[in-house]
Design a protein around this motif. Sequence first.
Motif, PDB file in Angstrom:
ATOM      1  N   GLY A   1       0.807  -1.210   0.000  1.00 27.70           N
ATOM      2  CA  GLY A   1       0.000   0.000   0.000  1.00 27.70           C
ATOM      3  C   GLY A   1       0.839   1.258   0.000  1.00 27.70           C
ATOM      4  O   GLY A   1       2.052   1.222   0.214  1.00 27.70           O
ATOM      5  N   ASP A   2       0.161   2.382  -0.231  1.00 24.49           N
ATOM      6  CA  ASP A   2       0.860   3.668  -0.323  1.00 24.49           C
ATOM      7  C   ASP A   2       0.995   4.377   1.011  1.00 24.49           C
ATOM      8  O   ASP A   2       1.761   5.332   1.132  1.00 24.49           O
ATOM      9  CB  ASP A   2       0.119   4.593  -1.308  1.00 24.49           C
ATOM     10  N   ASN A   3       0.233   3.947   2.020  1.00 22.94           N
ATOM     11  CA  ASN A   3       0.323   4.633   3.304  1.00 22.94           C
ATOM     12  C   ASN A   3       0.955   3.721   4.351  1.00 22.94           C
ATOM     13  O   ASN A   3       1.380   2.596   4.049  1.00 22.94           O
ATOM     14  CB  ASN A   3      -1.058   5.130   3.763  1.00 22.94           C
ATOM     15  N   ASP A   4       0.986   4.175   5.580  1.00 23.45           N
ATOM     16  CA  ASP A   4       1.711   3.489   6.639  1.00 23.45           C
ATOM     17  C   ASP A   4       0.857   2.472   7.385  1.00 23.45           C
ATOM     18  O   ASP A   4       1.323   1.833   8.315  1.00 23.45           O
ATOM     19  CB  ASP A   4       2.269   4.525   7.626  1.00 23.45           C
ATOM     20  N   GLU A   5      -0.391   2.314   6.993  1.00 23.94           N
ATOM     21  CA  GLU A   5      -1.305   1.468   7.746  1.00 23.94           C
ATOM     22  C   GLU A   5      -1.437   0.076   7.129  1.00 23.94           C
ATOM     23  O   GLU A   5      -1.213  -0.121   5.937  1.00 23.94           O
ATOM     24  CB  GLU A   5      -2.675   2.134   7.816  1.00 23.94           C
ATOM     25  N   ILE A   6      -1.812  -0.866   7.978  1.00 15.54           N
ATOM     26  CA  ILE A   6      -2.124  -2.232   7.550  1.00 15.54           C
ATOM     27  C   ILE A   6      -3.636  -2.365   7.486  1.00 15.54           C
ATOM     28  O   ILE A   6      -4.347  -1.904   8.393  1.00 15.54           O
ATOM     29  CB  ILE A   6      -1.524  -3.255   8.529  1.00 15.54           C
ATOM     30  N   ASN A   7      -4.121  -2.988   6.420  1.00 14.50           N
ATOM     31  CA  ASN A   7      -5.566  -3.118   6.249  1.00 14.50           C
ATOM     32  C   ASN A   7      -5.906  -4.528   5.782  1.00 14.50           C
ATOM     33  O   ASN A   7      -5.263  -5.063   4.878  1.00 14.50           O
ATOM     34  CB  ASN A   7      -6.076  -2.078   5.239  1.00 14.50           C
TER      35      ASN A   7
END
Length: 311
Positions: free
Chosen positions: A230-236
């Motif tokens: 992903g492009d951000n720092d979060e896990i989804n």
Amino acid sequence: MLSVEKKTIYKAFGLTITSEFPLPEIPPLNIEDVGIDIVIEKADLTTLWSEHSIDDDDFVIKKDWIMFNISETALFLIQNGSRILVSPYKGANEDEIRLFILGTCMGAILMQRKILPIHGSAIAIDGKTYAIVGDSGAGKSTLASAFLKRGYKLLSDDVIPVSLTSDNIPMVTPAYPQQKLWLESLHHFEMESSNYKSLFVRENKFAVPVHSQFVTEPLPLAGVFELIKGDNDEINLQPIQNLQRFYTLYYNTYRNFFIEASGLMDWHFTHCSKMINKIDFYQLRRPATRFSAHELVDLILTTIAAEGKDD
């Protein structure tokens, strides 16, 4: 099964193999009186390739017959799910030849035998198999290695063979006890690259034996986790539902461009349709900017535990 002269016999992907090329990645069988499923031999394929290849195509694919060319390495021919012929180029590296024997050739063999080859890593958790799939570089092997660091075991790290029981339960057969890890992943796990052999085609990727953490018997497939950067720092984590599950299995079938040209579209659809409601599917998005394998392990284990309570 084929009858062959006495040679070293191996077992991988649930199949017995005899090979004119040593296969040190696979422990040899210490028995002689056994039927052989696959024969791997050297042969001169140059004339056959010139007769069937067109322009700059690297693959020629027909029903029960797949041939491909790897420049400066070898010509390969896979026939009827039972024979692999290899025509090495002068000066070719045998380590590189083996990469294609154990990868593309075995993926073709499995497909010809109507065993679904999924591209990914397979981990044993509580007596069941969970497949980690995704694009090259998504982090499949790194995530699998993080599971091994927790004491879990591996069934496959590249080609995952999935067959169906008479009750249409998908079963994963162990491949062979080796991982392939990038140098960056070795550093994250504090593993010394000098202890491992680099893969010839990718000098920053290393072969990591996992004999003590390898499952030797088939286990049911209980879930598929599609790993995406992903492009951000979060896990989804999101469930994959309905017809999107078909696409996930098709997209992550090993060398899926073999399917149509081999006349196997109906088989592939039928095989997958019998699987999709018997296993769980998730899309797991991880940050591309940082190392998150240990967090992903925690999330997957929590998700599996929650699914177990709901059953």
